[in-house]
Write a protein that holds these residues in place. Structure first.
Motif, PDB file in Angstrom:
ATOM      1  N   ALA A 182       1.521  -2.110   4.044  1.00 50.09           N
ATOM      2  CA  ALA A 182       2.008  -3.108   3.086  1.00 50.09           C
ATOM      3  C   ALA A 182       1.543  -2.731   1.688  1.00 50.09           C
ATOM      4  O   ALA A 182       0.368  -2.383   1.489  1.00 50.09           O
ATOM      5  N   SER A 183       2.452  -2.794   0.758  1.00 48.87           N
ATOM      6  CA  SER A 183       2.150  -2.508  -0.653  1.00 48.87           C
ATOM      7  C   SER A 183       1.464  -1.155  -0.827  1.00 48.87           C
ATOM      8  O   SER A 183       0.521  -1.015  -1.611  1.00 48.87           O
ATOM      9  N   GLY A 184       1.916  -0.182  -0.035  1.00 47.19           N
ATOM     10  CA  GLY A 184       1.370   1.164  -0.159  1.00 47.19           C
ATOM     11  C   GLY A 184       0.015   1.377   0.491  1.00 47.19           C
ATOM     12  O   GLY A 184      -0.564   2.456   0.387  1.00 47.19           O
ATOM     13  N   GLU A 185      -0.506   0.371   1.166  1.00 50.48           N
ATOM     14  CA  GLU A 185      -1.797   0.495   1.845  1.00 50.48           C
ATOM     15  C   GLU A 185      -1.596   0.492   3.350  1.00 50.48           C
ATOM     16  O   GLU A 185      -0.847  -0.328   3.882  1.00 50.48           O
ATOM     17  N   LEU A 186      -2.283   1.400   4.018  1.00 49.04           N
ATOM     18  CA  LEU A 186      -2.197   1.462   5.467  1.00 49.04           C
ATOM     19  C   LEU A 186      -2.763   0.190   6.091  1.00 49.04           C
ATOM     20  O   LEU A 186      -3.699  -0.415   5.558  1.00 49.04           O
ATOM     21  N   HIS A 187      -2.212  -0.188   7.225  1.00 51.42           N
ATOM     22  CA  HIS A 187      -2.756  -1.286   8.015  1.00 51.42           C
ATOM     23  C   HIS A 187      -4.073  -0.805   8.638  1.00 51.42           C
ATOM     24  O   HIS A 187      -4.292   0.395   8.818  1.00 51.42           O
ATOM     25  N   ALA A 188      -4.929  -1.725   8.990  1.00 51.61           N
ATOM     26  CA  ALA A 188      -6.235  -1.387   9.571  1.00 51.61           C
ATOM     27  C   ALA A 188      -6.113  -0.499  10.810  1.00 51.61           C
ATOM     28  O   ALA A 188      -6.934   0.403  10.999  1.00 51.61           O
TER      29      ALA A 188
END
Length: 158
Positions: free
Chosen positions: A82-88
């Motif tokens: 999401a928003s260019g950040e990987l999910h955990a």
């Protein structure tokens, strides 16, 4: 054979397409909608490479007819970040090297994503049971289990 019009949310975006009544969801996702992250493995629901999230449930898209997704919310591995950040779970699989060839990884990630919502603080035994429908031929599962444990901690910290 006449085609059926369906529409559903795919990774948060509304999509519409025409499908054959007996066409599998995995084929529509990959071939018509261009989301090729989910893999076609066994087409018998044994391997889990095609696992997607459908209305909040992990399902193997090789055994679901596309018409069954009409009006649904479908998430694939492409929808995890999401928003260019990987999910955990993506971060943890990368950090703990929970993959080798990568073929099973999209299904593992999607099942892990849902599993950790179902059981946010799993034991190792819980993870093995919860992931038992997804097969990996390369890793021996140790790093996959560790990655899911790390992801659980990351998600609890948020």
């Amino acid at each position: 054979m006449s085609k059926t019009h369906i529409q559903f949310k795919l990774n948060g975006s509304e999509v519409e397409t025409l499908v054959e009544p007996r066409e599998l969801l995995i084929h529509v996702i990959r071939e018509q909608l261009g989301q090729t992250g989910s893999h076609i493995g066994c087409e018998t629901s044994h391997c889990g490479a095609c696992t997607v999230d459908l209305n909040g449930e992990s399902l193997k898209s090789c055994t679901i007819l596309a018409v069954q997704a009409n009006g649904a919310e479908v998430a694939t591995v492409e929808g995890l970040a999401a928003s260019g950040e990987l999910h955990a779970v993506q971060e943890a699989f990368m950090q703990e090297h929970g993959l080798q060839c990568g073929f099973c990884t999209p299904g593992m990630l999607m099942r892990s994503y849902r599993f950790l919502q179902e059981n946010p603080n799993p034991t190792e035994e819980d993870i093995c049971q919860g992931m038992s429908g997804n097969l990996c031929r390369c890793t021996g599962y140790q790093n996959i289990v560790k990655a899911i444990q790390v992801a659980a901690v990351k998600l609890q910290a948020k």
